[in-house]
Design a protein around this motif. Structure first.
Motif, short mmCIF file in Angstrom:
data_model
loop_
_atom_site.label_atom_id
_atom_site.label_comp_id
_atom_site.label_asym_id
_atom_site.label_seq_id
_atom_site.Cartn_x
_atom_site.Cartn_y
_atom_site.Cartn_z
N ARG A 146 20.23 -60.31 -86.22
CA ARG A 146 21.42 -60.14 -85.40
C ARG A 146 21.12 -59.48 -84.07
NH1 ARG A 146 25.88 -63.15 -85.69
NH2 ARG A 146 26.29 -63.64 -87.89
N ASN A 154 17.47 -57.98 -93.67
CA ASN A 154 18.39 -59.10 -93.59
C ASN A 154 19.22 -59.13 -92.31
OD1 ASN A 154 17.71 -60.05 -96.23
ND2 ASN A 154 19.04 -58.48 -97.12
N ARG A 155 19.39 -57.99 -91.67
CA ARG A 155 20.31 -57.95 -90.52
C ARG A 155 19.62 -57.88 -89.17
NH1 ARG A 155 22.80 -52.02 -91.86
NH2 ARG A 155 23.68 -53.30 -93.55
N ASP A 212 31.86 -54.51 -90.97
CA ASP A 212 30.68 -55.08 -91.62
C ASP A 212 29.40 -54.49 -91.04
OD1 ASP A 212 28.68 -56.63 -92.72
OD2 ASP A 212 29.67 -58.55 -92.32
N HIS A 231 25.50 -48.29 -91.94
CA HIS A 231 25.28 -48.97 -90.66
C HIS A 231 23.93 -48.61 -90.05
CE1 HIS A 231 29.50 -49.83 -91.13
NE2 HIS A 231 29.48 -50.59 -90.05
N THR A 232 23.35 -49.58 -89.35
CA THR A 232 22.09 -49.38 -88.65
C THR A 232 22.33 -48.67 -87.33
OG1 THR A 232 21.11 -51.36 -89.64
CG2 THR A 232 20.13 -50.55 -87.59
N ASN A 267 16.62 -47.05 -91.74
CA ASN A 267 17.72 -47.88 -91.25
C ASN A 267 18.03 -47.56 -89.79
OD1 ASN A 267 19.73 -49.81 -91.28
ND2 ASN A 267 21.17 -48.58 -92.46
N GLY A 274 27.41 -60.40 -83.64
CA GLY A 274 27.16 -59.00 -83.89
C GLY A 274 27.50 -58.19 -82.65
N HIS A 283 24.41 -61.69 -80.69
CA HIS A 283 25.14 -60.43 -80.60
C HIS A 283 25.45 -60.11 -79.15
CE1 HIS A 283 21.23 -58.69 -79.44
NE2 HIS A 283 21.89 -57.60 -79.04
N PRO A 341 18.35 -52.64 -95.59
CA PRO A 341 19.22 -53.71 -95.08
C PRO A 341 18.72 -54.34 -93.79
CG PRO A 341 20.23 -51.56 -94.77
CD PRO A 341 19.05 -51.35 -95.67
N ASP A 349 26.46 -55.42 -91.38
CA ASP A 349 25.52 -56.46 -90.97
C ASP A 349 25.82 -56.97 -89.57
OD1 ASP A 349 24.09 -56.37 -93.35
OD2 ASP A 349 25.31 -57.93 -94.29
N LEU A 350 26.97 -56.58 -89.01
CA LEU A 350 27.36 -57.08 -87.70
C LEU A 350 27.58 -55.98 -86.66
CD1 LEU A 350 29.97 -59.82 -88.71
CD2 LEU A 350 27.63 -60.18 -87.90
#
Length: 529
Positions: A51, A47-48, A172, A218-219, A243, A132, A92, A44, A174-175
């Motif tokens: 942020r 794509n993220r 989320d 989550h990252t 990740n 973010g 962010h 992921p 991604d955020l």
């Protein structure tokens, strides 16, 4: 001052390469890649990661504050502040959170409901603006000392970290990003007989494992053992979890970025107007005005290094090379210049050179900070003024409207509700830290937005130089709680003779050593990340 107390500069070099483990998972370092997961799925981060570009630290809200009463928690950062940040083009924010607000040491998996409610409300408001947010565990020095010395507290903090991750997991991924710990400083807090690199690798592995169990999607953001410095980062072996983003802080050279501060060695208080980039005429003028021989040596050492954009780029390039070698993503979520004793144009030049170097290497960034002594805003009397030059140095777009950041005046009735916050760490090994107030008298160039602020805030620079004159203490190692039995790797005891604790490297945010020669004789005084 006699020459024996001369503050000298040196660059720390790595001692050992560490091992990095996640509990309940076998470590696997070979062929680590950021593009795919072990099961073949897409990482992921592809794509993220955007942020984690163009960020700013919301300091002195959930950490580094003198008070955490309801008024402060609800109003210190207003909706207008967040609207402004989104309008400027930030992707962010980094939200430092003192774990002492949420942790009950006797029941670490039960989070403090009152402050958890404030945190949830803050996250809701941030995410509503499509920003973010990095939830950064900005532990105080007592927490860090306990993590460096007490295995039982490591287990407690790990359980707490997992509970917080689980609470945040519905948000989320991604955020919302989870940061292990702000500037661990294990090279200061770990006992002299313990390898601080390996000790931090174990502790960080425990926390990362709890994050992954509580918030699988989550990252996480990991860092080095020495105030998140570049040289400490280069001693890490990345975990077998693609990740994870790796983080460092950048305040080099300290002689420039921290001139005039009063929470470091006294020499710093007496240095101001050193130029950036290097300018021989201005350097000579500063040196000539100094009557103290030690100060002249310090200033001359800085000038001899001739810092400029290329030198900054080369230094950051070391971190970028490490990330390339390990095929991992990298962010620098703190960098900045204390504004009170430096020429505005020099501060802007340094910010611009650091930001552009980070972007050239595809490294995410977050400036320190929003309204503090390193801030995007200047504070003059009761007014908060957006610094146009700083906005431009960060490559952001000026908003074409005035944004009110007015908070309602705090009433006596509200102030009565102020809760008493007691640090949950009980330890005989810790000392009280100094509380330092920043002076905010600055010359402002090109003011754009003027708006009242809540009240004069005490600038406890938690994120900076948290030196406590704490001698290493040998403590009895305690077994982790029998209810939870993670795969614990005990601290490594070496046969090396006892050594003095090493002051952090130049890229660290807190106790950084200035870049140059050997033999630093400075005692670090911690303030409160």
């Amino acid at each position: 001052m006699n020459s024996g107390k001369l503050l000298q500069f040196f660059a720390l070099t790595g001692l050992t390469i560490s091992s990095f483990f996640i509990p309940t998972a076998s470590p696997a370092y070979a062929d680590l890649t950021t593009s795919s997961l072990p099961d073949g799925g897409e990482n992921p981060l592809e794509n993220r990661f955007d942020r984690l570009t163009r960020g700013i630290n919301l300091s002195h809200w959930f950490a580094q504050s003198e008070t955490y009463n309801p008024f402060h928690m609800e109003h210190f950062i207003s909706d207008e502040d967040l609207d402004l940040l989104a309008g400027l083009g930030f992707q962010h924010v980094r939200l430092p959170v003192d774990p002492a607000l949420l942790l009950d040491q006797s029941d670490p998996e039960s989070l403090n409901g009152e402050y958890l409610g404030y945190l949830d409300s803050a996250l809701d408001r941030i995410l509503e603006r499509d920003l973010g947010v990095i939830v950064d565990l900005q532990a105080n020095n007592e927490f860090k000392a306990s993590l460096a010395r007490d295995d039982e507290f490591v287990d407690t903090f790990t359980q707490f970290s997992g509970a917080l991750a689980q609470h945040l997991s519905p948000r989320d991924p991604d955020l919302v990003f989870l940061e292990v710990l702000n500037e661990p400083s294990f090279n200061f807090f770990a006992p002299v007989e313990v390898d601080p690199v390996k000790r931090w690798d174990w502790v960080q592995g425990e926390i990362l494992g709890a994050f992954r169990a509580g918030a699988p999607e989550h990252t996480a953001i990991a860092t080095g053992y020495d105030w998140s410095g570049i040289d400490g980062l280069r001693q890490l072996t990345p975990v077998a979890d693609p990740n994870v983003v790796y983080n460092f802080h950048f305040y080099e050279p300290m002689t420039f970025t921290h001139q005039g501060v009063d929470w470091l060695d006294p020499h710093f208080e007496l240095i101001w107007d050193l130029p950036y980039p290097y300018n021989p005429v201005e350097c000579d003028a500063v040196i000539l005005r100094m009557s103290d021989e030690d100060l002249r040596h310090i200033a001359q050492s800085y000038c001899d290094q001739q810092w400029n954009a290329d030198k900054i780029k080369d230094r950051i390039g070391l971190a970028a090379a490490w990330a390339t070698e390990h095929n991992v993503r990298l962010t620098a979520n703190e960098f900045g210049v204390y504004r009170n004793f430096v020429k505005e144009e020099d501060r802007v030049s340094w910010i611009y050179d650091v930001r552009t170097a980070l972007e050239e290497y595809d490294i995410g960034w977050a400036m320190w900070d929003y309204t503090g002594g390193f801030g995007l805003f200047d504070k003059v009397d009761e007014e908060r003024i957006l610094n146009q030059s700083m906005v431009e140095a960060l490559g952001l777009s000026m908003v074409d409207r005035v944004v009110e950041t007015t908070d309602p005046e705090e009433t006596e009735e509200v102030a009565i509700l102020d809760p008493i916050v007691i640090s949950p760490v009980e330890s005989e090994e810790t000392e009280e830290t100094e509380e330092i107030e920043e002076t905010e008298e600055v010359a402002i160039l090109d003011p754009i937005v003027i708006s009242p602020v809540e009240s004069e805030e005490t600038e406890e620079i938690d994120h900076l130089f948290k030196p406590i004159a704490m001698p290493p203490v040998e403590t009895e190692k305690m077994e982790p709680d029998a209810i939870r039995t993670p795969e614990v790797i005990p601290p490594v005891v070496t046969d090396e003779p006892k050594r003095p604790r090493k002051i952090p490297e130049p890229s660290a945010i807190a106790g950084l050593v200035l870049f140059g020669v050997a033999g630093l004789g400075v005692k670090r005084r911690y303030c409160h990340g």
